[in-house]
Scaffold this active site. Structure first.
Site, mmCIF file in Angstrom:
data_model
loop_
_atom_site.group_PDB
_atom_site.id
_atom_site.type_symbol
_atom_site.label_atom_id
_atom_site.label_comp_id
_atom_site.label_asym_id
_atom_site.label_seq_id
_atom_site.Cartn_x
_atom_site.Cartn_y
_atom_site.Cartn_z
ATOM 1 N N GLU A 38 0.791 -1.127 -0.048
ATOM 2 C CA GLU A 38 0.108 0.016 -0.054
ATOM 3 C C GLU A 38 0.777 1.342 0.090
ATOM 4 O OE1 GLU A 38 -3.232 0.048 -1.058
ATOM 5 O OE2 GLU A 38 -3.456 -1.461 0.649
ATOM 6 N N SER A 72 -25.100 7.728 -15.745
ATOM 7 C CA SER A 72 -24.839 6.628 -14.699
ATOM 8 C C SER A 72 -26.119 6.220 -13.877
ATOM 9 C CB SER A 72 -23.975 7.140 -13.537
ATOM 10 O OG SER A 72 -23.686 6.428 -12.440
ATOM 11 N N GLY A 127 -15.924 4.667 -2.525
ATOM 12 C CA GLY A 127 -15.374 5.415 -1.266
ATOM 13 C C GLY A 127 -14.983 4.464 -0.426
ATOM 14 N N ALA A 128 -14.893 3.069 -0.803
ATOM 15 C CA ALA A 128 -14.497 2.015 0.027
ATOM 16 C C ALA A 128 -13.019 1.197 -0.112
ATOM 17 C CB ALA A 128 -15.407 0.793 -0.049
ATOM 18 N N GLY A 129 -12.505 2.203 -0.841
ATOM 19 C CA GLY A 129 -10.807 1.637 -0.829
ATOM 20 C C GLY A 129 -10.741 0.542 -1.956
ATOM 21 N N LEU A 130 -11.673 0.108 -2.727
ATOM 22 C CA LEU A 130 -11.902 -0.940 -3.806
ATOM 23 C C LEU A 130 -11.579 -0.515 -4.916
ATOM 24 C CD1 LEU A 130 -14.453 -3.000 -1.801
ATOM 25 C CD2 LEU A 130 -12.096 -3.151 -1.658
ATOM 26 N N SER A 131 -11.137 0.755 -5.144
ATOM 27 C CA SER A 131 -10.985 1.347 -6.708
ATOM 28 C C SER A 131 -12.176 1.181 -7.601
ATOM 29 C CB SER A 131 -9.776 0.469 -7.321
ATOM 30 O OG SER A 131 -9.325 1.312 -7.981
ATOM 31 N N GLU A 168 -6.742 10.124 -14.177
ATOM 32 C CA GLU A 168 -6.838 10.379 -12.647
ATOM 33 C C GLU A 168 -5.799 11.327 -12.019
ATOM 34 O OE1 GLU A 168 -7.791 7.856 -8.902
ATOM 35 O OE2 GLU A 168 -8.148 7.002 -10.713
ATOM 36 N N ASP A 180 -3.965 0.354 -9.560
ATOM 37 C CA ASP A 180 -5.257 0.164 -9.518
ATOM 38 C C ASP A 180 -5.751 0.053 -11.066
ATOM 39 O OD1 ASP A 180 -5.482 0.646 -6.840
ATOM 40 O OD2 ASP A 180 -6.411 2.668 -6.945
#
Length: 387
Positions: A38, A72, A127-131, A168, A180
């Site tokens: 990380e 979306s 926003g869960a850190g799962l890209s 990004e 990612d």
């Protein structure tokens, strides 16, 4: 019905509803969870992510003009309309910056991107850190390339990785590395992907979790994070300054003795995390390749301690769920992603899943924190055309 098929159906329905057209195709790209490694991707280090079976799907139809229309299924995501000339840095904000920025970056890479109508749907938690962001970028990138008539091959995928990273960094304004986007476009089902981030070399590493009688649990704290809020950029700036003071191009080239040469205690702590995390990645890869995946738990624990103490990117919610998971029988646990919220992972035995889930829920309730969501995950495939 698989996640990809379900999200594809939802994306097609949104394309019809928003823009009144049928798609020329639907593409999907996975979220990811990082087993270990990380905050080393922008430091030229090594990381070991795996693709999830949760995806973002993009349904797209080529247009005969230069218009770009984006929609979306997320009710909070406003539709975007513009032209191919309206997509670069400073021109788009919000969720559309990820999609429009990717189209701009793919154009900048030399692909003749056409105007298009596009709609997305995703079950990668935001926003869960799962890209979720790279999942969106990869789905849009591969859709745009194929609508432009490019054949899907390894060279194209490496071009799209670089374009998605640029989107990004330059359009969204998040100074992320390439982990990612790389795993989203190059993952192999059943394996993690060892990424040498300075040159994006990759090696699949078969995990063998099921053979070892183990599972990987994701614990979503439901505390959303954002990588464009300044904290991430501050950590990256610290690492750049540490490398500069050490006379190194990449901080990952430093060793333990180099770390101690840094006079500033904050820079020393940041560098200590980067150096030790790279060492942990190498050890995890050795253990997994030797069929000893059950022995990686203490390395996950050490990674979390380093991220909490030296890199200072954890949060009370992450610390609580990590501690609770370990106490309930997890072999190891750590936060994942950029930090300041998001998710943790825990290496568990299948029979302990309920106990671990109950323990983290009880611990959060006791502290008055948001109730976490837990799910076990398996390694899925890379971005691909669904139909």
């Amino acid at each position: 019905m698989s996640s990809a098929e379900e999200q594809a159906e939802l994306a097609v329905a949104e394309l019809r509803s928003a823009w009144g057209v049928q798609p020329d195709g639907v593409w999907a790209a996975p979220g990811r969870v990082n087993l270990i490694g990380e905050h080393v991707d922008y430091n030229g280090g090594r990381c070991l992510p795996l693709a999830l079976t949760r995806v973002t799907a993009a349904a797209a139809r080529r247009r005969d003009d230069d218009r770009v229309r984006l929609a979306s299924t997320d009710p909070s995501a406003a539709p975007f309309e513009g032209t191919l000339a309206d997509l670069g840095p400073g021109a788009v904000s919000g969720w559309a910056a990820y999609a429009a920025g990717t189209l701009w970056a793919v154009q900048q890479a030399g692909v003749d991107v056409p105007g298009m109508d596009l709609a997305v749907s995703s079950d990668v938690p935001l926003g869960a850190g799962l890209s979720s962001s790279a999942s969106l970028e990869a789905a849009v990138a591969i859709a745009a390339a194929e609508l432009a008539g490019r054949d899907d091959d390894e060279a194209l995928r490496h071009l799209l990785i670089r374009a998605a990273i640029r989107a990004e960094n330059e359009v969204v304004g998040a100074g992320t590395g390439g982990m990612d986007q790389t795993v989203a476009l190059l993952a192999e089902e059943g394996s993690a992907l060892l990424i040498h981030t300075r040159d994006l070399r990759t090696e699949p590493v078969h995990l063998g979790l099921a053979e070892a009688g183990l599972e990987l649990m994701v614990i979503d704290t439901r505390v959303s994070h954002t990588l464009a809020d300044g904290q991430y950029a501050e950590r990256r700036a610290d690492c750049d300054e540490a490398a500069r003071q050490l006379g190194l191009e990449w901080l990952s080239d430093a060793g333990p003795a180099d770390v101690e040469r840094l006079a500033d205690p904050r820079l020393r702590a940041r560098a200590r995390h980067v150096v030790s995390e790279n060492q942990r990645v190498d050890t995890v890869v050795e253990l997994v390749r030797a069929g000893r995946v059950a022995e990686i738990g203490p390395l996950l624990d050490a990674s979390h301690a380093s991220l909490r103490n030296d890199y200072e990117v954890s949060a009370v919610e992450l610390d609580v769920v990590v501690a609770a998971a370990r106490e309930a029988g997890a072999l190891g646990a750590r936060m994942v992603g950029g930090g300041f919220g998001g998710s943790a992972i825990a290496l568990i035995r299948p029979g302990d899943a309920e106990a671990v889930g109950d323990a983290v829920l009880a611990a959060c309730r006791q502290r008055g924190l948001a109730e976490p969501v837990t799910l076990t995950v398996t390694s899925g495939p890379a971005a691909r055309r669904i139909c």
